[in-house]
Motif scaffolding. Sequence first.
Motif, PDB file in Angstrom:
ATOM      1  N   HIS A  35       9.040  -1.187  -0.313  1.00 14.35           N
ATOM      2  CA  HIS A  35       7.881  -1.015   0.574  1.00 14.35           C
ATOM      3  C   HIS A  35       8.295  -1.196   2.033  1.00 14.35           C
ATOM      4  O   HIS A  35       7.739  -0.561   2.930  1.00 14.35           O
ATOM      5  CB  HIS A  35       6.773  -2.012   0.220  1.00 14.35           C
ATOM      6  N   ALA A  36       9.266  -2.080   2.257  1.00 15.00           N
ATOM      7  CA  ALA A  36       9.737  -2.305   3.627  1.00 15.00           C
ATOM      8  C   ALA A  36      10.453  -1.065   4.164  1.00 15.00           C
ATOM      9  O   ALA A  36      10.409  -0.772   5.357  1.00 15.00           O
ATOM     10  CB  ALA A  36      10.678  -3.515   3.661  1.00 15.00           C
ATOM     11  N   VAL A  37      11.117  -0.313   3.266  1.00 15.31           N
ATOM     12  CA  VAL A  37      11.789   0.925   3.684  1.00 15.31           C
ATOM     13  C   VAL A  37      10.734   1.934   4.157  1.00 15.31           C
ATOM     14  O   VAL A  37      10.930   2.638   5.157  1.00 15.31           O
ATOM     15  CB  VAL A  37      12.635   1.522   2.540  1.00 15.31           C
ATOM     16  N   VAL A  38       9.607   1.945   3.438  1.00 20.96           N
ATOM     17  CA  VAL A  38       8.512   2.842   3.827  1.00 20.96           C
ATOM     18  C   VAL A  38       7.990   2.452   5.216  1.00 20.96           C
ATOM     19  O   VAL A  38       7.715   3.319   6.055  1.00 20.96           O
ATOM     20  CB  VAL A  38       7.374   2.824   2.779  1.00 20.96           C
ATOM     21  N   ASP A  39       7.887   1.154   5.493  1.00 24.53           N
ATOM     22  CA  ASP A  39       7.446   0.708   6.822  1.00 24.53           C
ATOM     23  C   ASP A  39       8.371   1.231   7.918  1.00 24.53           C
ATOM     24  O   ASP A  39       7.921   1.608   8.998  1.00 24.53           O
ATOM     25  CB  ASP A  39       7.400  -0.827   6.886  1.00 24.53           C
ATOM     26  N   VAL A  40       9.669   1.268   7.624  1.00 18.37           N
ATOM     27  CA  VAL A  40      10.630   1.773   8.622  1.00 18.37           C
ATOM     28  C   VAL A  40      10.496   3.292   8.741  1.00 18.37           C
ATOM     29  O   VAL A  40      10.459   3.844   9.848  1.00 18.37           O
ATOM     30  CB  VAL A  40      12.076   1.367   8.259  1.00 18.37           C
TER      31      VAL A  40
END
Length: 288
Positions: A35-40
């Motif tokens: 999910h953090a990759v999606v934020d980036v």
Amino acid sequence: MTFTEEALTTAGPVTGWSGAPDYFAIREYSGFDPHAVVDVLRGRIAGAMFRGMVDPETCGTLAERFWASPHRRTRGVEAPGHFLGAYHYHKTTRTYLQESAEAAEAVDAVLDVPGDPIKRFHQGLADVLAPDGVHVRLAQHDGAQACRGLLRSWHGHGEYALAPHDDRSQCTEPQQADFEIQRVVDHNVVALNICLENGNGGRLAYWNVQPDDASKLRLGLHHTGSPYPLESLDGVEMEWLEVNAGDVYVFNGAHVHAVEPNTDPELRRTTLAAIFGFIDDSTVVSWT
Ligand SMILES: [Fe+2]
């Protein structure tokens, strides 16, 4: 007057977009959180660091296979870098994809471990994006596919092992005008790094500026994004990111960044890397 002073006099400091404090951070996680990759990818935060995502044994195996591979090649003359795989920088689409095809078997042979970290990363990302109807795949053109991971190791001896640069400018290379990766510049260009070994030092320097076209043109870096003279970054907010073997991190590659050299040239910094981003609302592509 040195070359860089001259460049600065004629080019001036870098100007561009800088993020607010709630954006400009490399958020820390223990283990992988796609999910953090999606934020980036969505530009909500500058970067994410997944500490210890790859276990030490796997890192050791991958690094060992890289150094032992007969397909490992060198790049550069002074303090040459070593790499396995293909990189798109400054090539025609055709050449890059041809080199990707030629290297595919050798890259697969190195990455053939239980829990292949590139596969894990892509699968994790694909799983969290699927509910939004977004597909994750390798970049392609005329039926040929991009390389899935570039293994590389530098031994730069300057102030930085890898000079300050951005990863976005190289996505405007005129020789790749027909390649779908160029549509990523309308979104966020995200760099993926999987650290396999990192001696001492080898931190990432990350500046809070995405240089504007005017700065790039003045510095003559419009299609390369490298190197930004250090003086041109004076006064720009900068973060250091500690990197250890097994760490996996992603960051918005439009920001200027650099890699600190090891203090001991005998020690090696080896990473497995890729670049990825949205090309439209429903597609993320990856290449090297
Ligand atoms: Fe980069």
